[in-house]
Design a protein around this motif. Structure first.
Motif, short mmCIF file in Angstrom:
data_model
loop_
_atom_site.label_atom_id
_atom_site.label_comp_id
_atom_site.label_asym_id
_atom_site.label_seq_id
_atom_site.Cartn_x
_atom_site.Cartn_y
_atom_site.Cartn_z
N ARG A 436 51.67 15.83 -14.66
CA ARG A 436 50.70 15.81 -15.85
C ARG A 436 50.70 17.47 -16.28
N ILE A 437 50.68 17.21 -17.54
CA ILE A 437 50.89 18.41 -18.39
C ILE A 437 49.68 18.82 -19.34
N ASN A 438 49.20 19.97 -18.88
CA ASN A 438 48.02 20.39 -19.60
C ASN A 438 48.27 21.18 -20.98
N LEU A 439 47.41 20.76 -21.84
CA LEU A 439 47.54 21.34 -23.17
C LEU A 439 46.52 22.01 -23.79
N THR A 440 46.82 22.83 -24.59
CA THR A 440 45.91 23.93 -25.33
C THR A 440 46.05 23.55 -26.74
N LEU A 441 44.88 23.07 -27.52
CA LEU A 441 44.91 22.65 -28.55
C LEU A 441 44.13 23.59 -29.64
N SER A 442 44.82 23.71 -30.87
CA SER A 442 43.82 24.70 -31.77
C SER A 442 42.71 23.83 -32.36
N ASN A 443 41.56 24.66 -32.06
CA ASN A 443 40.05 24.37 -32.68
C ASN A 443 40.06 24.92 -34.25
N GLY A 444 41.16 25.21 -34.67
CA GLY A 444 40.76 25.62 -36.22
C GLY A 444 40.79 27.17 -36.40
N SER A 445 41.11 27.42 -37.35
CA SER A 445 41.07 29.10 -37.83
C SER A 445 39.62 29.65 -38.11
N LYS A 446 39.62 30.89 -37.97
CA LYS A 446 38.31 31.53 -38.38
C LYS A 446 38.62 32.91 -39.19
N LYS A 447 37.78 32.93 -40.05
CA LYS A 447 37.77 34.15 -41.06
C LYS A 447 37.93 35.31 -40.34
N ILE A 448 38.65 36.24 -40.93
CA ILE A 448 38.45 37.65 -40.23
C ILE A 448 38.44 38.78 -41.39
N SER A 449 38.09 39.72 -40.98
CA SER A 449 38.06 40.93 -42.29
C SER A 449 39.27 41.47 -42.44
N PHE A 450 39.76 41.70 -43.59
CA PHE A 450 40.85 42.41 -43.84
C PHE A 450 40.79 43.67 -43.90
N GLY A 451 41.83 44.27 -43.38
CA GLY A 451 41.79 45.93 -43.36
C GLY A 451 42.43 46.55 -44.59
N ASN A 452 42.19 47.75 -44.57
CA ASN A 452 42.82 48.63 -45.84
C ASN A 452 44.01 49.25 -45.02
N TYR A 453 45.11 48.97 -45.57
CA TYR A 453 46.36 49.36 -45.15
C TYR A 453 47.14 50.46 -46.04
N VAL A 454 46.29 50.90 -47.17
CA VAL A 454 47.17 51.74 -48.00
C VAL A 454 47.30 53.00 -47.24
N ASN A 455 48.50 53.70 -47.40
CA ASN A 455 49.13 54.74 -46.88
C ASN A 455 49.74 54.63 -45.62
N GLU A 456 49.69 53.36 -45.12
CA GLU A 456 50.48 52.94 -43.92
C GLU A 456 51.62 52.57 -43.83
N ALA A 493 40.06 45.17 -49.29
CA ALA A 493 39.85 45.54 -47.85
C ALA A 493 38.44 45.04 -47.51
N ASN A 494 38.25 44.38 -46.40
CA ASN A 494 37.01 44.16 -45.69
C ASN A 494 36.68 42.77 -46.48
N SER A 495 37.43 42.23 -47.10
CA SER A 495 37.07 40.71 -47.56
C SER A 495 37.55 39.67 -46.23
N GLN A 496 36.53 38.57 -46.15
CA GLN A 496 36.84 37.49 -45.24
C GLN A 496 37.89 36.61 -45.69
N VAL A 497 38.97 36.34 -44.94
CA VAL A 497 40.07 35.63 -45.23
C VAL A 497 40.47 34.65 -44.06
N LEU A 498 41.16 33.60 -44.29
CA LEU A 498 41.78 32.82 -43.22
C LEU A 498 43.30 33.20 -42.98
N PRO A 499 43.86 33.67 -41.86
CA PRO A 499 45.10 34.33 -41.99
C PRO A 499 46.14 33.24 -42.36
N SER A 500 45.96 31.91 -41.63
CA SER A 500 47.21 31.01 -42.13
C SER A 500 47.07 30.59 -43.58
N LYS A 501 45.99 30.82 -44.27
CA LYS A 501 46.10 30.38 -45.95
C LYS A 501 46.08 31.67 -46.85
#
Length: 673
Positions: A436-456, A493-501
């Motif tokens: 028997r093979i155990n599986l880990t399924l995705s429960n969907g993505s969640k929005k995260i806060s996008f950072g400020n990467y200017v000057n990096e 920066a700091n906007s809420q986004v879905l990484p996969s989209k």
């Protein structure tokens, strides 16, 4: 060769890079041009072998003729104290074999990009009538930027040499050997195409298609066994991409691609939605007119031995000479009868019982052994189920005599909802059947806060964001800040986004240096993009008809080659889509209208939205930006299209890094007034 030894007073040896059957390779420093180089030095024990020397010189000659960004450059050829050496471009990185091992599974787009580079290099060799004959991942180097470079033309031979003689010695690595080479026949351009198909198979599955305990057994499989399906390994691989593998590795060279360019053009569109539902490639039936190729003496003898070893051996009959003739009975008087002889069993009753008991014991032991063998659990390999739905994963596991165990769900920004993230045990693990093979399924993505990467630093940010599921792009801009530093970003920066989209485009400093443009006409799309990236230039790819240039290659550019531009400038390159159609194929011009919704980014004062429009029609490629604008309210856009014949267009609208509208099958029926 010891470190710090200076070869010919110019190349100071630093360290060994590797040892081969013909030569040793060292990292050295060119004291005159102040650059690192690779020095290939013929082994001391082979410097008096005329065949090895000829092969070494052949590599120098072949490499000298080939100038291509994806072929390792040859800088110098020399001899010192009887030691022959080649000085070549030093590629800092690893070979493709190790690259696959370390980074498998590779994204399909990356597989295609690497193969496009390899195919472009091989096409150049074939244009010079040079066949590599030993194409394999170990002879393909991947530098730190992911660019491929082919090396080791040591057994490459010009076609003119093949027409004179044919050797019975089979060269090249047997895992990538074409069926005709395995039979001892002459290598052709189609032989290189077969090897390229095996390389593509390995990049998609992580292993070679045919394995065996001996070179002969592997060679047999190349021209006897059916090519395994890459979709059996990973059902997410499109059928169009598997068809490239199947056509390139067809047993009959006539079924393969006619040229490497044909294979490259077919590969380029394998991920297109227009090829969804494509049927599996089936080779043509050439009937009995197939050219029969006699195998070399060595392989023929090995094949015969292999077949004889597997054949069932019949017990030999006793010959007349080994059979003892019956003894004539002695004559007896007519009134006397011969005494009857006692049978052996009556004369030795005890021995007879022992034999019967022994036979019964042996039968019981044999039956017990067979029973134990049949009852012993068989082993199988866990297939790769990541990316599949639970139902698809269960079907694939069942094919390998496995079943689904416990199912756990976690949030994932990289894997779509209800699709498998990973299995335990993992893919390619060896387990007992019915496990028997155990599986880990995705429960969907969640929005995260996008950072400020200017000057990096862009490369660091790109690596981290892509690891979290973002699609990252860059545009260059002339700037006084450090080269490679991020100047701006199109996701707030700091906007809420879905990484996969979310697709984020960074404007990156290209410095302020001048670049003298090379002539890009006749180049493939991948080569143009690589050149632009390495010189920190933006490129706008457009499509047009050209009667002089074949499909998929550039026919003009602006500014022209030789012009000096600042790093960060945008160059326009027109890509050919074939000959101009006849007047019987009209061009349809129409507009598609759509509304881009304004997105509120913060609770503070309203901010403008950054909108990017990408289109593909007769004049544009969807990989190039068509229009860039900012909006402060819902905005109606009119997108122009020009399509000829049965061509299908595409458009994609990205707002603040997120795709908000997309149509990949635009026809004139979508036109709006």
């Amino acid at each position: 060769m010891t470190p710090n030894y200076t070869l010919s007073g110019r190349y100071r040896i630093i360290r060994s890079l590797g040892e081969g059957g013909m030569a040793n390779v060292y990292l050295a420093h060119d004291l005159i041009l102040d650059r690192d180089v690779a020095v290939k030095l013929l082994r001391l024990d082979l410097r008096d072998d005329p065949k090895t020397i000829k092969r070494f010189q052949r590599e120098a000659l072949a490499t000298t003729e080939l100038v291509h960004p994806h072929i390792v450059s040859l800088y110098d050829v020399g001899e010192e104290n009887g030691m022959q050496y080649l000085v070549m471009e030093y590629v800092k990185g690893m070979d493709l074999k190790n690259y696959i091992k370390e980074r498998f599974p590779l994204p399909l787009q990356q597989v295609i990009d690497i193969m496009e580079q390899i195919l472009s290099a091989v096409a150049t060799a074939h244009a010079h009538n040079i066949i590599h004959r030993d194409l394999k991942p170990q002879n393909i180097l991947i530098d730190e930027n992911g660019n491929a470079k082919i090396t080791d033309f040591g057994i490459a031979v010009a076609l003119s040499e093949h027409t004179m003689t044919q050797t019975n010695t089979i060269l090249g690595s047997v895992h990538y050997l074409s069926p005709e080479q395995a039979r001892g026949s002459m290598a052709t351009k189609q032989s290189d195409i077969y090897s390229l198909g095996i390389i593509l198979y390995e990049m998609l599955t992580g292993s070679v298609p045919f394995k065996g305990e001996t070179a002969v057994s592997i060679a047999l499989k190349h021209f006897q066994s059916e090519m395994p399906s890459v979709r059996d390994y990973d059902s997410q691989i499109p059928q169009a991409l598997e068809n490239v593998v199947l056509q390139a590795t067809a047993k009959d060279p006539r079924d393969r691609y006619a040229t490497v360019e044909d294979m490259a053009n077919d590969l380029l569109t394998t991920l297109s939605t227009l090829r969804t539902g494509e049927k599996r490639f089936e080779p043509k039936d050439f009937g009995n007119d197939e050219t029969k190729i006699m195998p070399s003496a060595q392989i023929a003898a090995a094949i015969d031995a292999h077949r004889q070893a597997e054949a069932t051996q019949a017990m030999p009959k006793l010959s007349a000479q080994t059979t003892t003739p019956p003894t004539e009975p002695a004559s007896t008087p007519a009134d006397e009868s011969p005494l009857p002889k006692r049978s052996w069993s009556k004369r030795h009753p005890f021995r007879r019982k022992l034999l019967i008991i022994g036979a019964i014991v042996l039968l019981l032991l044999g039956a017990l052994g067979v029973g134990l063998e049949l009852s012993r659990p068989k082993e199988t390999t866990v297939p790769r189920v990541s990316g599949l739905t639970q139902a698809s994963a269960a079907k694939l596991l069942a094919k390998h005599h496995l079943s689904v165990g416990t199912v756990k769900r976690v949030k994932s920004n990289r894997v779509a909802k209800n699709h498998v993230i990973k299995s335990l045990p993992g893919a390619r693990s060896t387990v007992q059947e019915r496990s028997r093979i155990n599986l880990t399924l995705s429960n969907g993505s969640k929005k995260i806060s996008f950072g400020n990467y200017v000057n990096e630093t862009y490369t660091d940010v790109k690596r981290d964001l892509e690891a979290n599921g973002f699609d990252v792009k860059e545009r260059f801009s002339t700037s006084e800040v450090a080269t490679g530093q991020i100047i701006s970003q199109d996701v707030v920066a700091n906007s809420q986004v879905l990484p996969s989209k979310t697709t984020v485009t960074f404007t990156v400093s290209s410095g302020s240096r001048l670049v003298t443009l090379k002539d890009l006409t006749g180049e493939s799309r991948s080569d143009i993009l690589n050149y632009a990236h390495s010189n920190r230039l933006n490129v706008d790819l457009k499509r047009g008809y050209s009667d002089e240039q074949k499909t998929g290659y550039s026919y003009s550019q602006s500014p022209e080659g030789g012009t000096e531009v600042r790093a960060g400038a945008t160059i326009t390159v027109n890509m050919s889509k074939g000959n101009r159609p006849t007047s019987s194929t009209p061009t349809k011009s129409f507009y598609v209208k759509t509304t881009v919704p304004y997105q509120t980014l913060t609770t503070a004062t309203s901010q403008s939205n950054d909108v990017k429009v990408y289109i593909q029609d007769d004049s544009h490629l969807i990989s190039s930006l068509y229009r860039d604008l900012t909006i402060t309210r819902d905005t109606r856009l009119s997108i122009p299209f020009q399509l000829s014949g049965k061509q299908v267009g595409q458009y994609r609208i990205v707002c603040n890094g997120t795709v908000v509208d997309e149509n990949l099958k635009v026809t004139n029926k979508d036109a709006t007034n």
